[in-house]
Design a protein around this motif. Structure first.
Motif, PDB file in Angstrom:
ATOM      1  N   LEU A 165       6.152   4.115   7.268  1.00  0.00           N
ATOM      2  CA  LEU A 165       6.781   4.866   6.933  1.00  0.00           C
ATOM      3  C   LEU A 165       6.892   4.119   5.085  1.00  0.00           C
ATOM      4  O   LEU A 165       7.230   2.346   5.131  1.00  0.00           O
ATOM      5  N   GLY A 166       6.339   4.647   4.598  1.00  0.00           N
ATOM      6  CA  GLY A 166       6.756   3.833   2.644  1.00  0.00           C
ATOM      7  C   GLY A 166       7.264   4.477   1.479  1.00  0.00           C
ATOM      8  O   GLY A 166       7.505   5.963   2.129  1.00  0.00           O
ATOM      9  N   ALA A 167       8.135   4.242   0.905  1.00  0.00           N
ATOM     10  CA  ALA A 167       8.539   5.024  -0.475  1.00  0.00           C
ATOM     11  C   ALA A 167       7.786   4.399  -1.664  1.00  0.00           C
ATOM     12  O   ALA A 167       7.668   3.071  -1.489  1.00  0.00           O
ATOM     13  N   ILE A 168       7.012   4.981  -2.469  1.00  0.00           N
ATOM     14  CA  ILE A 168       6.155   4.111  -3.730  1.00  0.00           C
ATOM     15  C   ILE A 168       8.207   3.787  -4.513  1.00  0.00           C
ATOM     16  O   ILE A 168       8.288   4.776  -5.089  1.00  0.00           O
ATOM     17  N   VAL A 169       7.306   2.897  -5.519  1.00  0.00           N
ATOM     18  CA  VAL A 169       8.724   3.017  -6.027  1.00  0.00           C
ATOM     19  C   VAL A 169       8.150   1.709  -7.111  1.00  0.00           C
ATOM     20  O   VAL A 169       7.422   0.848  -7.091  1.00  0.00           O
ATOM     21  N   LEU A 184       8.022  11.258  10.194  1.00  0.00           N
ATOM     22  CA  LEU A 184       7.937  12.255  11.733  1.00  0.00           C
ATOM     23  C   LEU A 184       9.485  12.316  11.554  1.00  0.00           C
ATOM     24  O   LEU A 184      10.511  12.822  11.755  1.00  0.00           O
ATOM     25  N   ASP A 185      10.045  11.171  12.634  1.00  0.00           N
ATOM     26  CA  ASP A 185      11.035  10.980  13.031  1.00  0.00           C
ATOM     27  C   ASP A 185      12.185  10.656  11.654  1.00  0.00           C
ATOM     28  O   ASP A 185      12.977  10.856  11.739  1.00  0.00           O
ATOM     29  N   PHE A 186      11.655   9.843  10.237  1.00  0.00           N
ATOM     30  CA  PHE A 186      12.130  10.109   8.587  1.00  0.00           C
ATOM     31  C   PHE A 186      12.745  11.241   8.915  1.00  0.00           C
ATOM     32  O   PHE A 186      14.092  12.204   8.283  1.00  0.00           O
ATOM     33  N   LEU A 242      -3.407   4.146   1.884  1.00  0.00           N
ATOM     34  CA  LEU A 242      -2.693   5.301   2.670  1.00  0.00           C
ATOM     35  C   LEU A 242      -3.627   6.219   2.938  1.00  0.00           C
ATOM     36  O   LEU A 242      -4.675   6.794   3.041  1.00  0.00           O
ATOM     37  N   LEU A 243      -2.657   6.743   4.599  1.00  0.00           N
ATOM     38  CA  LEU A 243      -3.076   7.739   5.277  1.00  0.00           C
ATOM     39  C   LEU A 243      -2.170   9.495   4.860  1.00  0.00           C
ATOM     40  O   LEU A 243      -1.725   9.092   3.798  1.00  0.00           O
ATOM     41  N   ALA A 244      -2.714  10.320   5.689  1.00  0.00           N
ATOM     42  CA  ALA A 244      -2.303  11.532   5.345  1.00  0.00           C
ATOM     43  C   ALA A 244      -0.726  11.259   5.705  1.00  0.00           C
ATOM     44  O   ALA A 244      -0.298  10.397   6.787  1.00  0.00           O
ATOM     45  N   PRO A 245       0.449  11.890   5.122  1.00  0.00           N
ATOM     46  CA  PRO A 245       1.462  11.215   4.792  1.00  0.00           C
ATOM     47  C   PRO A 245       2.106  11.485   6.529  1.00  0.00           C
ATOM     48  O   PRO A 245       3.135  11.200   7.346  1.00  0.00           O
ATOM     49  N   ILE A 246       1.499  12.437   7.181  1.00  0.00           N
ATOM     50  CA  ILE A 246       1.285  13.091   8.048  1.00  0.00           C
ATOM     51  C   ILE A 246       0.552  12.615   9.275  1.00  0.00           C
ATOM     52  O   ILE A 246      -0.446  14.273   9.565  1.00  0.00           O
TER      53      ILE A 246
END
Length: 307
Positions: free
Chosen positions: A16-20, A43-45, A80-84
């Motif tokens: 899991l990442g966030a783009i900054v 999913l856990d997030f 990048l993968l599918a977000p889920i």
């Protein structure tokens, strides 16, 4: 926030990442480095609930100019993968949700020319999902009519059961882009799941934009090109049933859970509605964009078994 699932090496697991800016900040590593408990997968997030979005956004802001060592990577250096990557349940697909698409479908796909009185719902299995840039598989033994559909995807954040329309957006975690690939010649007695549900038939991503950042999903331009030629261009304001309507309708009888995905339907311009009809073939590249979220670009590849 703009959240992603990424991997830094070919054999690495998705994280899991966030783009900054031009960086991907690994939220699990950021949590470890700053004494906060944050999961390493989407999913856990999502399961943590809305408060986690607010607190994580503040954490990112706090360390924006001084990220701990090893927490951030250049976006250009990751995949990048599918977000889920693997949804827990089937995707809820919505058919015939734009007026002009209803008209073009009635001309060529034997659907009614009357506007639906209720949302038309089908599903796509979790195995349809692929991430940005991944191949869409074409098997000519199965289909000669592979079609495109650009769609706004809604990701649920909170368990929703019998939700009122006016409250529905409160249950949304965020939004993404999906291409609803369809094998038009694989419909069976009016049933769509084999047409819509084959492997790789749900390109998804590249990010999830959280609902606090994208507050109005009902005025977004969306478009699709095939080999650089525009095929679809519209706006989500033209949906017959908007996001509120869809959540209220589905949740009236089917409980929506965190991480569930609703693909909200496609505007006019699909291949089946053209004269002459057009289809996707190996060697083609399909490119879909939703304003404020991002874009997907995918090659079509031949996977026909060789006899």
């Amino acid at each position: 926030m703009r959240l992603v699932t990424y991997r830094s090496e070919v054999a690495a697991a998705g994280r899991l990442g966030a783009i900054v800016g031009d960086l991907v900040v690994d939220l699990g590593y950021l949590g470890d480095a700053t004494g906060h408990m944050l999961p390493d997968n989407m999913l856990d997030f999502i399961d943590l609930g809305p408060a986690a979005v607010t607190s994580t956004a503040r954490l990112l802001e706090t360390y924006a100019d001084d990220m701990p060592f090893g927490v951030a990577l250049p976006l250009a250096n990751v995949k990048l993968l599918a977000p889920i990557p693997r949804p827990r349940k089937n995707i809820f697909g919505i058919g015939l949700n734009y007026v002009e698409h209803v008209a073009e479908s009635s001309r060529t796909l034997d659907t009614s020319k009357e506007l639906p009185k209720q949302p038309v719902i089908f599903s796509k299995p979790p195995t349809t999902v692929v991430g940005p840039g991944d191949a869409i598989e074409h098997n000519k033994n199965i289909t000669q009519q592979m079609d495109w559909e650009v769609e706004l995807a809604v990701i649920m954040g909170t368990r929703a059961q019998r939700v009122a329309k006016e409250d529905a957006l409160k249950y949304v975690f965020g939004y993404s882009v999906m291409i609803d690939v369809s094998a038009r010649d694989c419909r069976r007695a009016g049933q769509w799941i084999y047409s819509k549900g084959q492997d790789t038939y749900a390109p998804f991503g590249p990010v999830i934009v959280t609902a606090d950042e994208l507050t109005d999903p009902h005025n977004l331009n969306l478009s699709l090109t095939l080999n650089g030629v525009t095929k679809q261009s519209s706006n989500t304001k033209h949906m017959l049933f908007n996001v509120n309507d869809l959540i209220a309708d589905i949740s009236a009888g089917i409980t929506l859970e965190p991480g569930d995905i609703i693909a909200t339907g496609t505007p006019e311009g699909v291949g089946a509605g053209r004269d002459p009809q057009e289809w996707m073939w190996p060697g083609d590249v399909v490119h879909a964009v939703v304003e404020g979220i991002g874009e997907l670009r995918h090659p079509i590849v031949d996977v026909t078994p060789q006899n």
